[in-house]
Motif scaffolding. Structure first.
Motif, PDB file in Angstrom:
ATOM      1  N   ILE A   9       0.840  -1.194   0.000  1.00  0.00           N
ATOM      2  CA  ILE A   9       0.000   0.000   0.000  1.00  0.00           C
ATOM      3  C   ILE A   9       0.883   1.255   0.000  1.00  0.00           C
ATOM      4  N   LYS A  10       1.930   1.256   0.814  1.00  0.00           N
ATOM      5  CA  LYS A  10       2.853   2.389   0.859  1.00  0.00           C
ATOM      6  C   LYS A  10       3.629   2.515  -0.453  1.00  0.00           C
ATOM      7  N   ARG A  13       2.254   4.449  -3.542  1.00  0.00           N
ATOM      8  CA  ARG A  13       2.318   5.916  -3.508  1.00  0.00           C
ATOM      9  C   ARG A  13       3.476   6.456  -4.353  1.00  0.00           C
ATOM     10  N   CYS A  17      -0.023   7.479 -11.448  1.00  0.00           N
ATOM     11  CA  CYS A  17      -1.395   7.007 -11.582  1.00  0.00           C
ATOM     12  C   CYS A  17      -1.482   6.144 -12.828  1.00  0.00           C
ATOM     13  N   GLU A  25       1.528  13.309  -5.248  1.00  0.00           N
ATOM     14  CA  GLU A  25       1.481  12.822  -3.876  1.00  0.00           C
ATOM     15  C   GLU A  25       0.103  12.268  -3.519  1.00  0.00           C
ATOM     16  N   THR A  26      -0.867  12.433  -4.405  1.00  0.00           N
ATOM     17  CA  THR A  26      -2.212  11.903  -4.136  1.00  0.00           C
ATOM     18  C   THR A  26      -2.392  10.461  -4.600  1.00  0.00           C
ATOM     19  N   CYS A  28      -2.474   6.655  -4.575  1.00  0.00           N
ATOM     20  CA  CYS A  28      -2.628   5.692  -3.481  1.00  0.00           C
ATOM     21  C   CYS A  28      -3.179   4.387  -4.040  1.00  0.00           C
ATOM     22  N   ALA A  49      -2.666   1.519  -8.540  1.00  0.00           N
ATOM     23  CA  ALA A  49      -2.174   2.856  -8.208  1.00  0.00           C
ATOM     24  C   ALA A  49      -2.998   3.899  -8.955  1.00  0.00           C
ATOM     25  N   CYS A  51      -4.418   8.204  -8.741  1.00  0.00           N
ATOM     26  CA  CYS A  51      -4.417   9.511  -8.084  1.00  0.00           C
ATOM     27  C   CYS A  51      -5.800   9.760  -7.481  1.00  0.00           C
ATOM     28  N   HIS A  52      -5.867  10.767  -6.643  1.00  0.00           N
ATOM     29  CA  HIS A  52      -7.125  11.078  -5.959  1.00  0.00           C
ATOM     30  C   HIS A  52      -8.269  11.316  -6.943  1.00  0.00           C
ATOM     31  N   HIS A  55      -9.283   8.009  -8.592  1.00  0.00           N
ATOM     32  CA  HIS A  55      -9.859   7.136  -7.576  1.00  0.00           C
ATOM     33  C   HIS A  55     -11.273   7.596  -7.219  1.00  0.00           C
TER      34      HIS A  55
END
Length: 93
Positions: A9-10, A13, A17, A25-26, A28, A49, A51-52, A55
């Motif tokens: 999960i880490k 990051r 994307c 940095e978004t 996840c 993976a 991006c915000h 996602h």
């Protein structure tokens, strides 16, 4: 017992994307939405993976059909696994 891997999960990051290609940095881990219940995520083996923005579109967007969201996640998942393998990142898990 559901598979959990905090290192994976880490690690996601650090990837771009896998939908839009942005390095942010978004970025996840976006878990697969199928096969889960309310408040319960699927296995960490089923993460992509994202991006915000991508996602959010996957989980709450109104512009894509269910089939389009499924295809979006599938492409991102394959891209994530390919990126991890081709960049020799699996060994650090």
């Amino acid at each position: 017992m559901v598979y959990r891997n905090p290192k994976l999960i880490k690690l996601l990051r650090e990837l771009p994307c896998q939908v839009c290609g942005i390095h942010s940095e978004t970025v996840c881990a976006a878990h697969r939405n199928e096969g889960k219940g309310i408040g319960i995520k699927v296995s960490d083996a089923l993460v992509a993976a994202m991006c915000h923005s991508c996602h959010t579109e996957l989980d709450n967007g109104k512009t894509l059909t269910k089939e389009e969201r499924r295809a979006m996640w599938n492409r991102a998942y394959v891209g994530t696994m390919q990126y991890l393998l081709e960049h020799n990142m699996i060994g650090i898990l």
